[in-house]
Design an enzyme around this catalytic site. Structure first.
Site, short mmCIF file in Angstrom:
data_model
loop_
_atom_site.label_atom_id
_atom_site.label_comp_id
_atom_site.label_asym_id
_atom_site.label_seq_id
_atom_site.Cartn_x
_atom_site.Cartn_y
_atom_site.Cartn_z
N CYS A 1 0.88 -1.18 0.00
CA CYS A 1 0.00 0.00 0.00
C CYS A 1 0.91 1.23 0.00
O CYS A 1 2.05 1.15 -0.47
CB CYS A 1 -0.98 -0.02 1.17
N ARG B 1 -3.40 -0.39 5.69
CA ARG B 1 -3.99 -1.50 4.95
C ARG B 1 -3.06 -2.70 4.80
O ARG B 1 -3.44 -3.83 5.12
CB ARG B 1 -4.46 -1.02 3.57
#
Length: 232
Positions: A8, A14
Site C-alpha cells: 500500500c 492496509r
C-alpha cells in the site's frame, strides 16, 4: 508459492493489517500452507514507522498484535523476492510495475486476485490484454532502438557538457514510443475508470470504524485467497 508481498502507500494501515491477518489465517490453515512467508511494504513508507493507532486497535479486536509492526519501503529487491504481490489499489499496482515491469505476471490488486469482481471480470480481461499489447510494443520499440539508446545513456553519465543534446534525443525516442501505444493506453485508462470496485478502502486519517470496515473488506478477500492456496 513461498512469499506473499502486500503493498500500500505507507505500510502502516492496509498492508500491515493484510499482512497480519494473512499470517494468522495461514497459521490457522495448518500444514496446507506451511512454508509460506508473508511480508508487506509501502510505496511511500517511512522506514521503521509503527502501525497507525486505529490499525492497532482494530487488529487487537481480532486478537492480533500490531504494536511491533514497523513500516518497510517498497524496493525492487522485495518485488523480485515475492512470488505473489497483492496491492491495495490499482495505483499501488501501477507503482509496483513501474519499478519492475517484468513482475506483471505476479502482481494483482487484492480484490483482483481474490476474484471478487463480479461483472467486472470481462473488463479486467480486456485491460490485461491491452496491457500485454503495450508491454510487447515497448519491448519491440526498445529492441529497435537499443543500439542507439544504450550508448546515449552511457554518454549522458560521462559527458556532462553534452547532457542536454543527449536528453533531447532520448525524449524524442520516448515520445515516438508513446505514440505507438497511445490508443491502447487511452483504452486502458477508460476501462480502469469503470472499475471503482478493485481498490481497498483507504482508512488513513479516518475514525476507527472506517479502519474496521477496511479490515473487514481485506479479510473477506483473504479468505478467498487462503481457499485458493489450500485447494492447490
Amino acid at each position: 508459492m513461498k512469499t506473499i508481498l502486500f503493498v500500500c502507500t505507507g505500510n502502516t494501515c492496509r498492508s500491515s493489517m493484510a499482512e497480519s491477518m494473512m499470517r494468522k489465517m495461514l497459521e490457522d490453515a495448518g500444514e496446507a500452507t506451511k512454508g509460506i512467508q508473508v511480508i508487506s511494504a509501502g510505496t511511500a513508507a517511512a522506514k521503521g514507522q509503527g502501525a497507525s493507532k486505529h490499525a492497532v486497535q482494530v487488529m487487537q479486536e481480532k486478537n492480533i498484535d500490531l504494536h511491533k509492526h514497523r513500516a518497510t519501503p517498497l524496493t525492487k529487491g522485495l518485488i523480485d523476492q515475492a512470488d505473489l504481490i497483492l496491492t491495495m489499489t490499482r495505483n499501488h499496482k501501477s507503482q509496483v510495475l513501474s519499478m519492475a515491469p517484468d513482475a506483471a505476471y505476479k502482481t494483482f490488486t487484492l480484490k483482483e486476485y481474490a476474484g471478487r469482481l463480479g461483472d467486472d471480470k470481462e473488463i479486467i480481461t480486456e485491460i490485461e490484454k491491452l496491457q500485454g499489447m503495450i508491454q510487447k510494443k515497448k519491448i519491440d520499440f526498445y529492441k529497435k532502438y537499443e543500439d542507439e539508446i544504450i550508448p546515449l545513456r552511457n554518454q549522458r553519465k560521462e559527458l556532462i557538457d553534452r547532457l542536454q543534446v543527449i536528453d533531447d534525443r532520448i525524449k524524442e525516442l520516448e515520445k515516438e514510443m508513446a505514440k505507438t501505444i497511445e490508443n491502447e493506453q487511452r483504452e486502458v485508462t477508460y476501462l480502469q475508470d469503470m472499475l471503482p470496485s478493485v481498490d481497498i478502502l483507504d482508512p488513513f486519517g479516518q475514525p476507527s470504524w472506517i479502519y474496521r470496515e477496511c479490515a473487514k473488506e481485506i479479510e473477506e478477500a483473504l479468505k478467498v485467497i487462503i481457499q485458493k492456496i489450500t485447494d492447490k
